[in-house]
Design an enzyme around this catalytic site. Structure first.
Site, PDB file in Angstrom:
ATOM      1  N   TYR A 184     -16.054  15.432 -31.297  1.00 37.04           N
ATOM      2  CA  TYR A 184     -16.427  14.749 -29.943  1.00 37.04           C
ATOM      3  C   TYR A 184     -15.182  15.608 -29.216  1.00 37.04           C
ATOM      4  O   TYR A 184     -15.453  15.625 -28.190  1.00 37.04           O
ATOM      5  CB  TYR A 184     -15.786  13.377 -30.107  1.00 37.04           C
ATOM      6  N   ASN A 242      12.979   2.010   6.457  1.00 42.28           N
ATOM      7  CA  ASN A 242      11.882   0.959   6.215  1.00 42.28           C
ATOM      8  C   ASN A 242      10.620   1.794   6.088  1.00 42.28           C
ATOM      9  O   ASN A 242       9.767   2.048   6.982  1.00 42.28           O
ATOM     10  CB  ASN A 242      11.867   0.038   7.342  1.00 42.28           C
ATOM     11  N   ARG A 261     -17.291  18.622 -27.982  1.00 44.04           N
ATOM     12  CA  ARG A 261     -18.745  18.330 -27.591  1.00 44.04           C
ATOM     13  C   ARG A 261     -18.754  17.179 -26.543  1.00 44.04           C
ATOM     14  O   ARG A 261     -19.512  17.352 -25.463  1.00 44.04           O
ATOM     15  CB  ARG A 261     -19.453  17.691 -28.675  1.00 44.04           C
ATOM     16  N   GLU A 300      11.378 -11.399   0.157  1.00 41.30           N
ATOM     17  CA  GLU A 300      10.440 -10.108  -0.555  1.00 41.30           C
ATOM     18  C   GLU A 300      10.137 -10.758  -1.635  1.00 41.30           C
ATOM     19  O   GLU A 300      10.448 -10.376  -2.636  1.00 41.30           O
ATOM     20  CB  GLU A 300      11.304  -8.970  -0.436  1.00 41.30           C
ATOM     21  N   PHE A 346       4.931  -1.862   5.220  1.00 40.60           N
ATOM     22  CA  PHE A 346       5.846  -1.144   4.304  1.00 40.60           C
ATOM     23  C   PHE A 346       5.323  -1.526   2.803  1.00 40.60           C
ATOM     24  O   PHE A 346       6.206  -0.840   1.939  1.00 40.60           O
ATOM     25  CB  PHE A 346       7.101  -1.771   4.631  1.00 40.60           C
ATOM     26  N   TYR A 381      14.246  -9.674  15.405  1.00 36.31           N
ATOM     27  CA  TYR A 381      14.584  -9.140  14.066  1.00 36.31           C
ATOM     28  C   TYR A 381      15.211  -7.911  13.649  1.00 36.31           C
ATOM     29  O   TYR A 381      14.347  -6.884  14.212  1.00 36.31           O
ATOM     30  CB  TYR A 381      13.739  -9.817  12.750  1.00 36.31           C
ATOM     31  N   HIS A 435      22.666  -0.666   1.740  1.00 37.96           N
ATOM     32  CA  HIS A 435      21.183  -0.524   0.964  1.00 37.96           C
ATOM     33  C   HIS A 435      21.462   0.891   0.252  1.00 37.96           C
ATOM     34  O   HIS A 435      20.390   0.945  -0.422  1.00 37.96           O
ATOM     35  CB  HIS A 435      20.248  -0.446   2.011  1.00 37.96           C
TER      36      HIS A 435
END
Length: 667
Positions: free
Chosen positions: A395, A307, A398, A529, A444, A164, A194
């Site tokens: 508050y 990647n 304090r 994915e 990844f 792959y 990409h």
């Protein structure tokens, strides 16, 4: 023969110059002539002579005199821009200098190196690499590992094994086998397709961090990149040639694919690139101007470059560093406000915090004591209300130790994934040279750094939420006993009225930004994915939250110092007077209304700017010596505060050490 790169109406042109005695006007006309030659309609001009223009440098945008010679006015291979009179600049035009690039006006090429082996890079080193303080080189051990993993890839290609991302397509195309003759094209196409991010480009500092972190991961020797290519990437980093990387487009699983693809796109000489020498230009020209060649990708190298989760991690490291810096200074600002509002330190008694032994809570209480202890630092303001009838504070004053307590372990909690994550390998296809095989995994995925950043944003937001309430108390005369909105002649003057509104707006915006991004997931890549981290947004919004916190605290710092003006001639403690003096060195007292935004920005710079040798803002650097001196005197054998651990050791003090004479009337 000198050559210049000239920008004309969105196009970059290489213009050789036969003689250094040619004028700047000649250079502009020659660039326009070449521009017209490339246009079917001559760019809308009848002739070069009718074009009126001026020329400016891309770096710094300085205008050039048309009568000067190129030899006198320009350096060889300098980048300039021809601006044609009458042209209207598009609001979408990418400026010659990105946001924050003014910091690079003092850029000097570093001489020192950091050696990377993939395992020992610290977050502090990464931040310094982002600032341009160091160059990079590989350790000999890293070079050996990179070579060994590359040998595995070469064997796979030679034997035409189906693997792959090396000999197949990607994602849904994983079963499509690619012939050896197309393997290089496969990697180039991967990077180009990409590179689909949108939004503003990352600043140079963030791009340098991203690139340095990617080099560090590749140095581990699990990606299969060749040593030749990795050294080319390092040369690009060392020359500060920084690709155009849009900030949006990653879902934080299968890596930060879009940002890292834009990074790789610049490395292969495509897309845009920036350097201190050139400003923005086409990547191939920027590389050439620095004597570099575009990278030619070998099999698997495109995948190796894109990647990983380096965008999440690099931005996350910046978030952790900045959150720690503003948290320290928030204690100082709150102490100053408490002094102006004539509060008590009784709530910071060490015995109270020993009963609830939370390290962060104890540290915050200790810092308040170290800044406000009148036995140690006499305060005329504290003495003025020693016998008042007030028994306790709101508050927002304090409960500062309790409210901020969790934050002081948040950076440590958030840092742990980053100390681990900075050195992790993130490749989908990991190469194990000792086993002579590649294995597909999921390193990844950015889930746990995404969750850490979501948690960090929630924690740091609270510093602004409580600060805004203290600003309200300073501005409200029924709560502060000070003039309304901290100004005289109220009505004629509005004082801090809208500054408080700004703080409220920022806090409200943070409430929406603190919604965790890591609880969301959308399936991508045709359900391959099908679970993602959304860590890129977690990192970006954490930084936005931190910026808002810094701005709110800058407003409180200004308001507290303005409150001091109405208590004069009384003086506060020595460390807080030093903080007041620092503020007054950049912002004068508010006598009557004036343009306020520059004052807020000046105070903001005090919180974020650093001296060369320091890690935190200027406000901390002024007060820190007094805090540490108090620590040494009251806690024997205590250690200095760690930048990442926030010195969360044993901080319990005796009651005698912590009591202040101003506290005697409190019940």
């Amino acid at each position: 023969m000198p050559r210049y790169t000239v920008h004309v109406r969105g196009e970059w042109l290489a213009v050789p110059c036969l003689s250094s005695t040619n004028t700047i006007e000649w250079l502009g006309k020659e660039a326009v002539r070449r521009y017209m030659k490339n246009k079917p309609d001559n760019g809308g001009f009848a002739s070069v002579e009718e074009v009126k223009f001026y020329i400016r440098r891309c770096k710094g945008l300085g205008l050039l005199d048309l009568d000067d010679t190129v030899g006198d006015a320009l350096e060889d291979n300098e980048f300039v821009e021809v601006v044609i009179e009458g042209d209207i600049m598009s609001p979408d035009f990418i400026p010659s200098q990105p946001e924050g690039v003014h910091l690079y006006s003092k850029y000097r090429e570093p001489e020192e190196y950091i050696s990377l082996d993939g395992n020992s890079l610290a977050t502090e080193d990464l931040v310094n690499l982002g600032k341009g303080l160091y160059k990079i080189k590989l350790t000999p051990e890293a070079e050996v590992k990179v070579k060994q993993s590359r040998e595995v890839i070469e064997r796979i290609v030679k034997e035409q094994t189906v693997v792959y991302g090396i000999t197949t397509g990607f994602g849904k195309f994983a079963r499509t086998v690619i012939p050896n003759s197309n393997l290089r094209e496969l990697q180039m196409n991967l990077v180009r397709s990409h590179s689909a991010g949108v939004g503003k480009p990352l600043t140079p500092e963030r791009t340098r961090m991203l690139l340095a972190l990617r080099i560090n991961v590749l140095a581990k020797g699990y990606s299969g990149i060749s040593l030749e290519t990795l050294k080319q990437v390092i040369e690009v980093f060392n020359a500060s040639c920084l690709p155009y990387i849009p900030e949006k487009g990653t879902v934080g699983a299968s890596g930060d694919l879009a940002p890292l693809s834009h990074l790789a796109l610049g490395l292969i000489g495509e897309g845009k690139m920036w350097s201190p020498k050139s400003g923005w230009a086409d990547a191939k020209y920027v590389l050439e101007a620095h004597g570099l060649k575009p990278i030619t990708l070998k099999p698997k190298e495109g995948l190796a470059l894109i990647n990983g989760t380096q965008m999440i991690t690099s931005l996350g490291c910046e978030a952790v560093e900045r959150a720690g810096a503003i948290a320290r200074q928030a204690d100082i600002i709150a102490a100053l406000t408490l002094e102006v509002l004539k509060g008590t330190t009784r709530a910071f008694d060490s015995d109270i915090h020993a009963v609830r032994p939370h390290r962060g809570q104890a540290e915050v209480a200790f810092r308040f004591r170290s800044l406000l202890d009148s036995d140690h630092h006499p305060s005329e303001i504290a003495e003025s209300h020693r016998f008042c009838d007030r028994v306790q504070d709101a508050y927002t004053m304090r409960c500062c130790p309790q409210v901020k307590a969790d934050f002081y372990i948040l950076p440590c909690h958030s840092c742990n994934p980053y100390f681990t994550h900075v050195g992790l390998n993130f490749s989908l296809k990991m190469v194990f040279a000792e086993r002579e095989e590649t294995i597909s995994g999921g390193n990844f995925h950015g889930e746990y750094p995404a969750k850490a950043l979501d948690y960090l944003a929630i924690g740091v937001h609270e510093l602004a939420a409580i600060s805004e309430r203290r600003i309200e108390r300073l501005c409200n005369p029924s709560l502060s006993e000070l003039p309304a909105f901290l100004v005289t002649e109220g009505g004629l003057n509005s004082g801090f009225m809208i500054a408080h509104c700004t703080a409220a707006a920022l806090v409200s915006e943070n409430k929406a930004l603190c919604h965790p991004s890591s609880v969301d997931s959308l399936s991508t890549s045709a359900a391959t994915e099908d679970h993602v981290s959304m860590g890129g947004w977690a990192a970006r919004k954490a930084l936005r939250v931190i910026e808002h916190v810094e701005q709110v605290l800058a407003i409180e710092l200004l308001a507290a110092c303005q409150g001091i003006e109405f208590l004069r001639p009384l003086r506060t403690t020595t460390p807080l007077e030093k903080v007041y003096d620092l503020v007054r060195s950049v912002v004068r007292p508010w006598i009557k209304d004036r343009f306020m935004a520059p004052d807020i920005e000046a105070a903001h710079r005090l919180l974020v700017e650093q001296k060369a040798s320091a890690d935190f803002g200027l406000v901390w650097q002024v007060a820190e010596p007094y805090i540490e001196k108090y620590r040494r005197e009251h806690i024997p054998e205590s250690r200095p505060i760690s930048p990442t651990a926030f010195s969360l050791g044993s901080l319990r003090m005796s009651a005698d050490d912590s009591h202040d004479h101003r506290q005697q009337n409190e019940l």
